[in-house]
Write a protein that holds these residues in place. Structure first.
Motif, PDB file in Angstrom:
ATOM      1  N   VAL A 227     -25.629 -25.848  12.732  1.00 26.07           N
ATOM      2  CA  VAL A 227     -24.455 -25.282  13.410  1.00 26.07           C
ATOM      3  C   VAL A 227     -24.022 -23.989  12.725  1.00 26.07           C
ATOM      4  O   VAL A 227     -23.712 -22.982  13.382  1.00 26.07           O
ATOM      5  CB  VAL A 227     -23.295 -26.303  13.440  1.00 26.07           C
ATOM      6  CG1 VAL A 227     -22.000 -25.639  13.920  1.00 26.07           C
ATOM      7  CG2 VAL A 227     -23.639 -27.487  14.337  1.00 26.07           C
ATOM      8  N   ILE A 228     -24.016 -23.988  11.393  1.00 26.01           N
ATOM      9  CA  ILE A 228     -23.637 -22.779  10.644  1.00 26.01           C
ATOM     10  C   ILE A 228     -24.589 -21.639  10.962  1.00 26.01           C
ATOM     11  O   ILE A 228     -24.176 -20.504  11.246  1.00 26.01           O
ATOM     12  CB  ILE A 228     -23.614 -23.074   9.128  1.00 26.01           C
ATOM     13  CG1 ILE A 228     -22.458 -24.013   8.791  1.00 26.01           C
ATOM     14  CG2 ILE A 228     -23.484 -21.773   8.334  1.00 26.01           C
ATOM     15  CD1 ILE A 228     -22.445 -24.472   7.340  1.00 26.01           C
ATOM     16  N   ASN A 229     -25.902 -21.933  10.933  1.00 26.46           N
ATOM     17  CA  ASN A 229     -26.899 -20.887  11.195  1.00 26.46           C
ATOM     18  C   ASN A 229     -26.849 -20.407  12.644  1.00 26.46           C
ATOM     19  O   ASN A 229     -26.999 -19.212  12.916  1.00 26.46           O
ATOM     20  CB  ASN A 229     -28.298 -21.407  10.868  1.00 26.46           C
ATOM     21  CG  ASN A 229     -28.509 -21.583   9.376  1.00 26.46           C
ATOM     22  OD1 ASN A 229     -28.003 -20.821   8.571  1.00 26.46           O
ATOM     23  ND2 ASN A 229     -29.243 -22.620   8.999  1.00 26.46           N
ATOM     24  N   ALA A 230     -26.643 -21.328  13.580  1.00 21.90           N
ATOM     25  CA  ALA A 230     -26.574 -20.939  14.994  1.00 21.90           C
ATOM     26  C   ALA A 230     -25.327 -20.090  15.261  1.00 21.90           C
ATOM     27  O   ALA A 230     -25.381 -19.119  16.030  1.00 21.90           O
ATOM     28  CB  ALA A 230     -26.567 -22.185  15.878  1.00 21.90           C
ATOM     29  N   SER A 231     -24.218 -20.436  14.636  1.00 15.79           N
ATOM     30  CA  SER A 231     -22.993 -19.652  14.811  1.00 15.79           C
ATOM     31  C   SER A 231     -23.148 -18.251  14.241  1.00 15.79           C
ATOM     32  O   SER A 231     -22.497 -17.302  14.697  1.00 15.79           O
ATOM     33  CB  SER A 231     -21.813 -20.347  14.120  1.00 15.79           C
ATOM     34  OG  SER A 231     -21.628 -21.654  14.629  1.00 15.79           O
ATOM     35  N   GLY A 232     -24.051 -18.127  13.259  1.00  9.12           N
ATOM     36  CA  GLY A 232     -24.280 -16.828  12.655  1.00  9.12           C
ATOM     37  C   GLY A 232     -24.872 -15.799  13.602  1.00  9.12           C
ATOM     38  O   GLY A 232     -24.806 -14.598  13.334  1.00  9.12           O
ATOM     39  N   VAL A 233     -25.462 -16.267  14.725  1.00 10.54           N
ATOM     40  CA  VAL A 233     -26.000 -15.323  15.712  1.00 10.54           C
ATOM     41  C   VAL A 233     -24.880 -14.437  16.236  1.00 10.54           C
ATOM     42  O   VAL A 233     -25.023 -13.207  16.315  1.00 10.54           O
ATOM     43  CB  VAL A 233     -26.678 -16.085  16.877  1.00 10.54           C
ATOM     44  CG1 VAL A 233     -27.095 -15.114  17.972  1.00 10.54           C
ATOM     45  CG2 VAL A 233     -27.882 -16.869  16.365  1.00 10.54           C
ATOM     46  N   LEU A 234     -23.738 -15.048  16.574  1.00 11.44           N
ATOM     47  CA  LEU A 234     -22.584 -14.271  17.008  1.00 11.44           C
ATOM     48  C   LEU A 234     -22.021 -13.457  15.850  1.00 11.44           C
ATOM     49  O   LEU A 234     -21.626 -12.294  16.018  1.00 11.44           O
ATOM     50  CB  LEU A 234     -21.508 -15.199  17.574  1.00 11.44           C
ATOM     51  CG  LEU A 234     -20.197 -14.547  18.018  1.00 11.44           C
ATOM     52  CD1 LEU A 234     -20.449 -13.552  19.140  1.00 11.44           C
ATOM     53  CD2 LEU A 234     -19.195 -15.624  18.462  1.00 11.44           C
ATOM     54  N   GLY A 235     -22.026 -14.063  14.665  1.00  9.10           N
ATOM     55  CA  GLY A 235     -21.459 -13.396  13.504  1.00  9.10           C
ATOM     56  C   GLY A 235     -22.229 -12.171  13.054  1.00  9.10           C
ATOM     57  O   GLY A 235     -21.684 -11.314  12.361  1.00  9.10           O
ATOM     58  N   ARG A 236     -23.501 -12.080  13.440  1.00 13.28           N
ATOM     59  CA  ARG A 236     -24.304 -10.933  13.024  1.00 13.28           C
ATOM     60  C   ARG A 236     -24.428  -9.868  14.107  1.00 13.28           C
ATOM     61  O   ARG A 236     -24.884  -8.760  13.831  1.00 13.28           O
ATOM     62  CB  ARG A 236     -25.699 -11.405  12.586  1.00 13.28           C
ATOM     63  CG  ARG A 236     -25.653 -12.247  11.340  1.00 13.28           C
ATOM     64  CD  ARG A 236     -27.026 -12.679  10.874  1.00 13.28           C
ATOM     65  NE  ARG A 236     -26.922 -13.620   9.773  1.00 13.28           N
ATOM     66  CZ  ARG A 236     -26.729 -13.283   8.503  1.00 13.28           C
ATOM     67  NH1 ARG A 236     -26.664 -12.009   8.182  1.00 13.28           N
ATOM     68  NH2 ARG A 236     -26.627 -14.199   7.569  1.00 13.28           N
ATOM     69  N   SER A 237     -24.058 -10.197  15.334  1.00 10.40           N
ATOM     70  CA  SER A 237     -24.153  -9.223  16.420  1.00 10.40           C
ATOM     71  C   SER A 237     -22.819  -8.544  16.706  1.00 10.40           C
ATOM     72  O   SER A 237     -22.737  -7.314  16.819  1.00 10.40           O
ATOM     73  CB  SER A 237     -24.683  -9.903  17.688  1.00 10.40           C
ATOM     74  OG  SER A 237     -23.898 -11.035  18.019  1.00 10.40           O
ATOM     75  N   LEU A 238     -21.744  -9.322  16.799  1.00 14.11           N
ATOM     76  CA  LEU A 238     -20.432  -8.770  17.129  1.00 14.11           C
ATOM     77  C   LEU A 238     -19.889  -7.804  16.072  1.00 14.11           C
ATOM     78  O   LEU A 238     -19.389  -6.726  16.416  1.00 14.11           O
ATOM     79  CB  LEU A 238     -19.434  -9.910  17.362  1.00 14.11           C
ATOM     80  CG  LEU A 238     -18.019  -9.504  17.764  1.00 14.11           C
ATOM     81  CD1 LEU A 238     -18.041  -8.716  19.070  1.00 14.11           C
ATOM     82  CD2 LEU A 238     -17.125 -10.739  17.896  1.00 14.11           C
ATOM     83  N   PRO A 239     -19.984  -8.123  14.765  1.00 14.70           N
ATOM     84  CA  PRO A 239     -19.422  -7.203  13.765  1.00 14.70           C
ATOM     85  C   PRO A 239     -20.057  -5.821  13.768  1.00 14.70           C
ATOM     86  O   PRO A 239     -19.404  -4.835  13.450  1.00 14.70           O
ATOM     87  CB  PRO A 239     -19.682  -7.916  12.434  1.00 14.70           C
ATOM     88  CG  PRO A 239     -19.773  -9.340  12.801  1.00 14.70           C
ATOM     89  CD  PRO A 239     -20.427  -9.373  14.146  1.00 14.70           C
TER      90      PRO A 239
END
Length: 507
Positions: free
Chosen positions: A358-370
């Motif tokens: 879950v942490i790694n999958a959520s990171g997809v948004l965390g690495r694109s939006l910023p």
């Protein structure tokens, strides 16, 4: 010739200050209408009579006198006036190639949990857990610590040499790991050989975008680091599936084959635009003067200068480096122990491991939006906001409500988004306070600090956890929270050294 007040006007748009504090493009900021001349001047042309120089006088004052006499990393001594494509086919192919390489690189790092779980219950079932932990501690220290070698090679010889060395070492190390049966064999093949190979791959993969992008650097870096989250989801799931179908040996052999293919694609798609010459100035690969001395002889001389201690005379670099290294260490530590924390709260083993996914999958948004936000508001502004958010989440959710399963899943999502944002933007911030010809080495110095931090803080966290009681894990969470607050302070201080106390500044 513009005076200093006229230069300042160039950066004000509708009362919103747009400061572009990238050392490598000071002349580009001041002389925005001579970008084409910069390109010609870089190749030795005197087009339009423009001769770019860091010491160019502005009504009797040099840029150094106006901006301050910054030593170390703050200003380089070479010709740092090359313009950046900020797009185009070659630039975006570099982004794609770096992304493909990062998928494997950090996918493997995020697979340490499945690998550790398997060997501790099979090949090393009779070995103490504290002894097995050294395999992975040495692996992380080697991986991050020896980035210095890859960074030096990258600065002077480009990306092909360190990446080729890296793919050979990593593939060979994994093939050896597949047949390992004893602790010393795992340390030799996995911790040292594979860790060293990944160290040679890491610096070029993350630094190449700085050669091709300036205005869009945060966006490009965000797309590259998106591979961290993609690999963190795909490779652990792939290994777990292969363990049950073909066994550990063939699972690691498949992983080695994946390393060879993805790294080969990265080498094919990526290339650098600058190299550092023997006198420390920038040069294009095509225009670099050839030196008759053998490569290994020259490289041995460069190793003596791997640590640029003068870099730390610049408070902007020092604070940014401390913040970047601290963020890497405490976030890796938090994620490493997150599943064991969940199990200590009564969560079953399967759900606890799922939280890492879950942490790694959520990171997809965390690495694109910023990356998009940083392009509009500035990398330092966004990273300070994300660090503040993760600090608040630790103290408001994880510490008081970590025993609740729903809250744990919620925090896992938020931790994935904020941590991925911080880890993807930190190199962008470092690039803003580092000259381009030394970026590989400075980036590697930071990750040497990360290596030393992992060697200290992961065992220290283990001491805090102790017997694994809920109370001890509470101390560990508070420890992570205080580290997060400290890292936030460092980045705020670095931002202050860049623009002072101004709030509405894009930086």
């Amino acid at each position: 010739m513009e005076t200093l007040p006229e230069i300042a006007k160039l950066h004000h748009r509708d009362d919103y200050v747009d400061i572009h504090l990238q050392v490598v493009s000071i002349d580009e900021v001041v002389y925005q209408n001579v970008e084409a001349s910069n390109q010609n001047a870089f190749h030795g042309s005197a087009a339009s009579g423009y001769q770019p120089s860091l010491e160019r006088s502005l009504d009797g004052s040099s840029l150094r006198q106006i901006l301050g006499n910054n030593e170390g990393v703050g200003f380089g001594s070479g010709n740092e006036t090359e313009s950046y494509p900020d797009g185009g086919r070659e630039a975006w192919l570099v982004v794609l190639g770096s992304f493909v390489g990062v998928v494997f690189h950090f996918g493997l790092i995020n697979s340490l949990g499945p690998i550790q779980t398997y060997i501790s219950t099979h090949q090393l079932s009779d070995v103490a857990p504290s002894t097995i932990a050294w395999i992975f501690s040495i692996f992380l220290t080697t991986n991050f610590g020896f980035c210095l070698l890859g960074g030096t090679l990258f600065d002077y010889y480009g990306s092909r040499i360190p990446m080729s060395v890296g793919v050979v070492l990593t593939t060979g190390g994994l093939l050896g790991t597949a047949n390992a049966q004893y602790v010393y064999q795992f340390i030799l093949f996995f911790s040292l050989c594979t860790g060293l190979g990944l160290a040679f791959l890491q610096t070029p993969l993350f630094c190449l975008v700085a050669h091709w992008f300036s205005q869009k650097r945060a966006l490009a870096a965000g797309l590259v680091t998106l591979g961290v989250s993609v690999g963190g989801v795909i490779i652990p799931l792939m290994l777990s599936s292969l363990y049950s179908s073909v066994g550990f040996t063939w699972a690691i052999r498949v992983l080695a084959s994946l390393c060879f293919v993805t790294s080969g694609v990265s080498i094919w798609l990526t290339k650098e635009r600058f190299r550092k010459t023997s006198n420390g100035v920038l040069a294009t690969p095509e225009g670099q003067t050839q030196i008759s001395k053998p490569l290994l002889y020259r490289f041995a001389g460069y190793i003596n200068n791997v640590f640029d201690l003068k870099a730390f005379k610049n408070p902007r670099f020092t604070l940014c480096a401390l913040g970047m290294a601290g963020a890497e260490v405490y976030l890796i530590t938090a994620i490493t122990y997150f599943s064991s924390y969940a199990m200590a709260q009564g969560v079953d083993e399967k759900a606890a491991y799922l939280m890492i996914t879950v942490i790694n999958a959520s990171g997809v948004l965390g690495r694109s939006l910023p990356g998009i936000l940083a392009y509009k508001f500035g990398a330092f502004n966004v990273i300070v906001g994300m660090l503040t958010a993760v600090t608040v989440c630790i103290f408001a959710l994880w510490f008081p409500l970590g025993h609740n399963l729903s809250v744990l899943y919620t925090f896992a999502v938020l931790l994935g988004i904020t941590s991925a944002s911080v880890l993807s933007l930190a190199p962008v911030c470092l690039a803003q306070v580092t000259p381009i010809q030394s970026y590989g080495r400075c980036y590697a110095m930071v990750f040497f600090m990360v290596a030393m931090g992992n060697l200290v803080f992961i065992p220290l966290s283990g001491l805090l956890i102790g017997t694994g009681s809920k109370e001890n894990y509470g101390h560990f969470v508070l420890f992570c929270g205080f580290l997060s607050a400290l890292v936030t302070t460092w980045f705020c201080a670095a931002r202050y050294y860049l623009v002072g106390g101004k709030i509405s500044v894009r930086v």
